[in-house]
Scaffold this active site. Sequence first.
Site, PDB file in Angstrom:
ATOM      1  N   PHE A  81       0.691  -1.139  -0.448  1.00 19.90           N
ATOM      2  CA  PHE A  81       0.156  -0.346  -0.458  1.00 19.90           C
ATOM      3  C   PHE A  81       1.188   1.221  -0.007  1.00 19.90           C
ATOM      4  O   PHE A  81       0.206   2.593  -0.105  1.00 19.90           O
ATOM      5  CB  PHE A  81      -1.209  -0.019   1.254  1.00 19.90           C
ATOM      6  CG  PHE A  81      -2.242  -1.445   1.303  1.00 19.90           C
ATOM      7  CD1 PHE A  81      -3.322  -1.310   0.327  1.00 19.90           C
ATOM      8  CD2 PHE A  81      -1.939  -1.949   2.040  1.00 19.90           C
ATOM      9  CE1 PHE A  81      -3.784  -2.037  -0.174  1.00 19.90           C
ATOM     10  CE2 PHE A  81      -2.814  -3.508   1.485  1.00 19.90           C
ATOM     11  CZ  PHE A  81      -3.843  -3.288   1.242  1.00 19.90           C
ATOM     12  N   HIS A 191     -12.057  -4.831   1.189  1.00 19.95           N
ATOM     13  CA  HIS A 191     -10.808  -4.699   0.721  1.00 19.95           C
ATOM     14  C   HIS A 191     -11.144  -2.765   0.932  1.00 19.95           C
ATOM     15  O   HIS A 191     -11.903  -2.346   0.162  1.00 19.95           O
ATOM     16  CB  HIS A 191     -10.531  -4.730  -0.276  1.00 19.95           C
ATOM     17  CG  HIS A 191      -8.806  -4.444  -0.156  1.00 19.95           C
ATOM     18  ND1 HIS A 191      -8.395  -3.319  -1.609  1.00 19.95           N
ATOM     19  CD2 HIS A 191      -7.749  -4.883  -0.746  1.00 19.95           C
ATOM     20  CE1 HIS A 191      -7.074  -3.118  -1.480  1.00 19.95           C
ATOM     21  NE2 HIS A 191      -7.021  -4.470  -1.299  1.00 19.95           N
TER      22      HIS A 191
END
Length: 227
Positions: A81, A191
């Site tokens: 990320f 998510h």
Amino acid sequence: MTARPLSELVERGWAAALEPVADQVAHMGQFLRAEIAAGRRYLPAGSNVLRAFTFPFDNVRVLIVGQDPYPTPGHAVGLSFSVAPDVRPWPRSLANIFDEYTADLGYPLPSNGDLTPWAQRGVLLLNRVLTVRPSNPASHRGKGWEAVTECAIRALAARAAPLVAILWGRDASTLKPMLAAGNCVAIESPHPSPLSASRGFFGSRPFSRANELLVGMGAEPIDWRLP
């Protein structure tokens, strides 16, 4: 990724934890060199492929699992990320993570998308697959990285030390059985991608909940603040 012993590529504790898959790591290095020889590039840069394992194994208190690196050239940096400080706009999943970060913790939006401070403070930012072809999402799934990262997760779970696993999405949730051993707790939610963030990621408070669980297990909470 250069052909070097595991002990020269990762932190000492991780070298011991990943010893059962040392041959597989070497095999993946051969795979990446073959990709380059065939004229195919990969992300992140070779020096960052194992970056998640350069921070101390013994310090890990929180695990955040991603799927595979960002396929956009210039985005992947070897931590799930995270992006380099100069990347704008942020990937949409990261932007959603930051929206939840501000809502959960009350901190202002970070000045950039670099999550290195979290890694330095005991958060393992691990993708299940550590490389990808540029502009080709999921292109290296099933090539062999899963054996390496699953070994890493099992090694963390086998410790006596407390661990909170933040599992975002169905793919990450399949890891829950691996976390049954040891002193581990999982936080699950949809998510943060734009396709699913509104279905339960927003409002899930993963950061404060992780700290509450850590404190309850007698561990130090994570300092989530980003510059």
